[in-house]
Scaffold this motif. Structure first.
Motif, PDB file in Angstrom:
ATOM      1  N   THR A  17      31.039 -96.915   4.411  1.00  0.00           N
ATOM      2  CA  THR A  17      32.055 -97.515   4.904  1.00  0.00           C
ATOM      3  C   THR A  17      32.274 -98.936   4.293  1.00  0.00           C
ATOM      4  O   THR A  17      33.566 -99.444   3.923  1.00  0.00           O
ATOM      5  CB  THR A  17      31.389 -98.132   6.300  1.00  0.00           C
ATOM      6  OG1 THR A  17      31.191 -96.790   7.076  1.00  0.00           O
ATOM      7  CG2 THR A  17      32.355 -98.930   7.017  1.00  0.00           C
ATOM      8  N   GLN A  18      31.374 -99.759   3.473  1.00  0.00           N
ATOM      9  CA  GLN A  18      31.693-101.014   2.783  1.00  0.00           C
ATOM     10  C   GLN A  18      32.456-100.501   1.566  1.00  0.00           C
ATOM     11  O   GLN A  18      33.757-101.360   1.229  1.00  0.00           O
ATOM     12  CB  GLN A  18      30.616-101.642   2.560  1.00  0.00           C
ATOM     13  CG  GLN A  18      29.780-102.405   3.674  1.00  0.00           C
ATOM     14  CD  GLN A  18      30.433-103.461   4.327  1.00  0.00           C
ATOM     15  OE1 GLN A  18      31.609-103.663   4.091  1.00  0.00           O
ATOM     16  NE2 GLN A  18      29.741-104.189   5.341  1.00  0.00           N
ATOM     17  N   THR A  20      34.612 -98.137   1.146  1.00  0.00           N
ATOM     18  CA  THR A  20      35.863 -97.587   1.743  1.00  0.00           C
ATOM     19  C   THR A  20      36.821 -98.807   2.180  1.00  0.00           C
ATOM     20  O   THR A  20      37.867 -98.874   1.801  1.00  0.00           O
ATOM     21  CB  THR A  20      35.732 -96.640   2.562  1.00  0.00           C
ATOM     22  OG1 THR A  20      34.867 -95.631   2.150  1.00  0.00           O
ATOM     23  CG2 THR A  20      37.054 -95.928   3.239  1.00  0.00           C
ATOM     24  N   LEU A  21      36.026 -99.830   2.832  1.00  0.00           N
ATOM     25  CA  LEU A  21      36.898-101.033   3.374  1.00  0.00           C
ATOM     26  C   LEU A  21      37.286-101.779   2.204  1.00  0.00           C
ATOM     27  O   LEU A  21      38.444-102.350   2.317  1.00  0.00           O
ATOM     28  CB  LEU A  21      35.801-101.661   4.268  1.00  0.00           C
ATOM     29  CG  LEU A  21      36.660-102.992   4.830  1.00  0.00           C
ATOM     30  CD1 LEU A  21      37.738-102.883   5.547  1.00  0.00           C
ATOM     31  CD2 LEU A  21      35.481-103.953   5.557  1.00  0.00           C
ATOM     32  N   ILE A 143      26.347 -96.683  11.314  1.00  0.00           N
ATOM     33  CA  ILE A 143      27.204 -95.813  10.703  1.00  0.00           C
ATOM     34  C   ILE A 143      28.111 -95.302  12.080  1.00  0.00           C
ATOM     35  O   ILE A 143      27.583 -94.869  12.869  1.00  0.00           O
ATOM     36  CB  ILE A 143      26.458 -94.749  10.004  1.00  0.00           C
ATOM     37  CG1 ILE A 143      25.481 -95.115   9.121  1.00  0.00           C
ATOM     38  CG2 ILE A 143      27.040 -93.470   9.809  1.00  0.00           C
ATOM     39  CD1 ILE A 143      24.345 -94.180   8.808  1.00  0.00           C
ATOM     40  N   TYR A 147      35.115 -95.496  12.646  1.00  0.00           N
ATOM     41  CA  TYR A 147      35.689 -96.385  11.973  1.00  0.00           C
ATOM     42  C   TYR A 147      36.051 -96.026  10.536  1.00  0.00           C
ATOM     43  O   TYR A 147      37.135 -96.469   9.881  1.00  0.00           O
ATOM     44  CB  TYR A 147      34.667 -97.706  11.989  1.00  0.00           C
ATOM     45  CG  TYR A 147      35.285 -98.898  11.171  1.00  0.00           C
ATOM     46  CD1 TYR A 147      36.065 -99.901  11.761  1.00  0.00           C
ATOM     47  CD2 TYR A 147      34.638 -98.946   9.827  1.00  0.00           C
ATOM     48  CE1 TYR A 147      36.496-100.880  10.863  1.00  0.00           C
ATOM     49  CE2 TYR A 147      35.153 -99.988   9.224  1.00  0.00           C
ATOM     50  CZ  TYR A 147      36.066-100.917   9.567  1.00  0.00           C
ATOM     51  OH  TYR A 147      36.458-102.043   8.754  1.00  0.00           O
ATOM     52  N   THR A 148      35.281 -95.521   9.816  1.00  0.00           N
ATOM     53  CA  THR A 148      35.204 -94.859   8.481  1.00  0.00           C
ATOM     54  C   THR A 148      36.264 -94.102   7.937  1.00  0.00           C
ATOM     55  O   THR A 148      36.857 -94.412   7.222  1.00  0.00           O
ATOM     56  CB  THR A 148      34.024 -94.541   8.034  1.00  0.00           C
ATOM     57  OG1 THR A 148      32.867 -95.512   8.036  1.00  0.00           O
ATOM     58  CG2 THR A 148      33.904 -94.521   6.403  1.00  0.00           C
ATOM     59  N   LEU A 152      38.879 -94.014   4.963  1.00  0.00           N
ATOM     60  CA  LEU A 152      38.889 -93.147   3.931  1.00  0.00           C
ATOM     61  C   LEU A 152      40.197 -92.278   3.560  1.00  0.00           C
ATOM     62  O   LEU A 152      40.460 -92.021   2.481  1.00  0.00           O
ATOM     63  CB  LEU A 152      37.473 -92.123   3.977  1.00  0.00           C
ATOM     64  CG  LEU A 152      37.385 -91.133   3.176  1.00  0.00           C
ATOM     65  CD1 LEU A 152      36.849 -91.931   1.829  1.00  0.00           C
ATOM     66  CD2 LEU A 152      36.116 -90.374   3.674  1.00  0.00           C
ATOM     67  N   SER A 177      41.314 -98.793  11.955  1.00  0.00           N
ATOM     68  CA  SER A 177      40.175 -99.015  11.868  1.00  0.00           C
ATOM     69  C   SER A 177      39.865-100.472  12.549  1.00  0.00           C
ATOM     70  O   SER A 177      38.984-100.693  13.247  1.00  0.00           O
ATOM     71  CB  SER A 177      39.420 -99.096  10.643  1.00  0.00           C
ATOM     72  OG  SER A 177      40.203-100.064   9.818  1.00  0.00           O
TER      73      SER A 177
END
Length: 358
Positions: A17-18, A20-21, A143, A147-148, A152, A177
């Motif tokens: 996630t981090q 991808t953000l 997780i 959100y992810t 992505l 997100s």
């Protein structure tokens, strides 16, 4: 350095996630001023840099936990790091004219990492070195695919589509997100209201109330209500037919807290968990448990502080004794409870029957 097997216990928002953000933010700020892959790559690198502190050994398991998300997640430290990183990137790619833009992009990449971590329940020391207070909203699980996945999808679209449509999809992923984070906070406030009403209706005078989502979603919420001597665990799903919450009662170890109140490790855990902890004794060993992450009877952060004699003489460092639930039992339970089914608490679910050995 801590080993790779231990480092995952010092959890933040998950690494995918981090990364991808960071990529999404980098692409959004840099746009077509540079190659999209460059913005995505350096966004991913900047997005994961703060979590490298998970591999630093601070001397014992409790310090490793409470010193994670400290200076490396400080808004001040990351703000000072951003121009140095931008200088390096702009010269590496011979884009000195874009130094200010890289500065802005990498600053946003770096600071969105701890800001997102703050949405989880762990605790992020945003204002180091001014204070070591661990800020935690706790409205998203570490997780959460909801959100992810938009992030992505947007980054992949930006990398694959040559026209401005890719950038538009990336921007849309960031918007969706962010709206999901807003939804999670609103849902948390609603569930908090329901939980407080339930406690009041049942005549329970709770001093502390923790409301945080169950794994991988923001529909099912785990609740912990504390008194000086006890804590109660409950669950509430937004799909429940009514607002009744069934609370299970557990001992916090008040006598042990009083007896060992001088112990610096207990004091550190009390501060870091905002009071959501318990103390127990087994085989003359003292244990302290972070009640925020896990579910009865399994908690990720449970520490063995050693026996009385070894603690007095400094011969025992706290060690991690946490456990995680059996996924074969926990995931079906979470799924059924998420949909509003009133199933017995995990701590009361009997072990599955085993076939007799022939």
């Amino acid at each position: 350095m801590r080993g790779f097997a231990e480092a995952p216990y010092a959890i933040g928002m998950d690494s995918i996630t981090q990364i991808t953000l960071g990529s999404a933010v980098g692409v959004a700020v840099m746009g077509r001023r540079t190659a999209v892959w460059k913005a995505a790559l350096w966004g991913a690198i900047g997005g994961t840099l703060p979590d490298l502190d998970a591999f630093i050994d601070h001397g014992d398991a409790i310090l490793n936990m409470t010193r994670h998300r400290a200076e490396s997640h400080s808004l001040l430290v990351l703000t000072l790091l951003a121009p140095a990183m931008a200088w390096l990137v702009s010269r590496l790619h011979r884009e000195q004219a874009l130094f200010k833009r890289w500065w802005l992009a990498l600053w946003l990449v770096l600071i969105t990492h701890p800001l997102l971590d703050t949405m989880t329940v762990y605790g992020t020391q945003l204002l180091q070195p001014l204070t070591d207070h661990p800020f935690a909203i706790g409205s998203v699980f570490i997780i959460d695919p909801a959100y992810t996945l938009p992030l992505l999808f947007g980054v992949i679209a930006a990398l694959c589509l040559k026209s401005g449509r890719g950038l538009a999809w990336n921007a849309a992923g960031l918007v969706i997100s962010t709206l999901y984070l807003a939804w999670s906070f609103g849902a948390q406030q609603y569930v908090t209201h329901v939980a407080r009403a339930s406690l009041q209706d049942q005549g329970i005078d709770a001093q502390g109330l923790l409301v945080t989502p169950a794994p991988f979603n923001t529909v099912l919420w785990r609740l912990v209500a504390t008194t000086p001597t006890l804590y109660r665990e409950g669950y509430y799903s937004l799909l429940d037919a009514d607002n009744h919450i069934e609370w299970t009662l557990h001992d916090r170890g008040a006598a042990l807290m009083s007896q060992h109140g001088h112990d610096p490790y207990l004091a550190r855990m009390a501060a870091f968990t905002h009071g959501f902890y318990s103390v127990s004794s087994e085989r003359d060993h003292l244990f302290v448990t972070d009640l925020r992450m896990g579910q009865e009877p399994n908690y990720t952060f449970r520490f063995d502080l050693g026996a009385d004699v070894s603690r007095v003489h400094g011969g025992h460092k706290p060690s991690l004794a946490g456990s995680r639930p059996d996924l074969e039992r926990a995931l079906p339970w979470l799924w059924r409870r998420l949909w509003g089914e009133r199933v017995p608490p995990m701590s009361f679910v009997p072990e599955p029957a085993r076939s007799p050995v022939p």
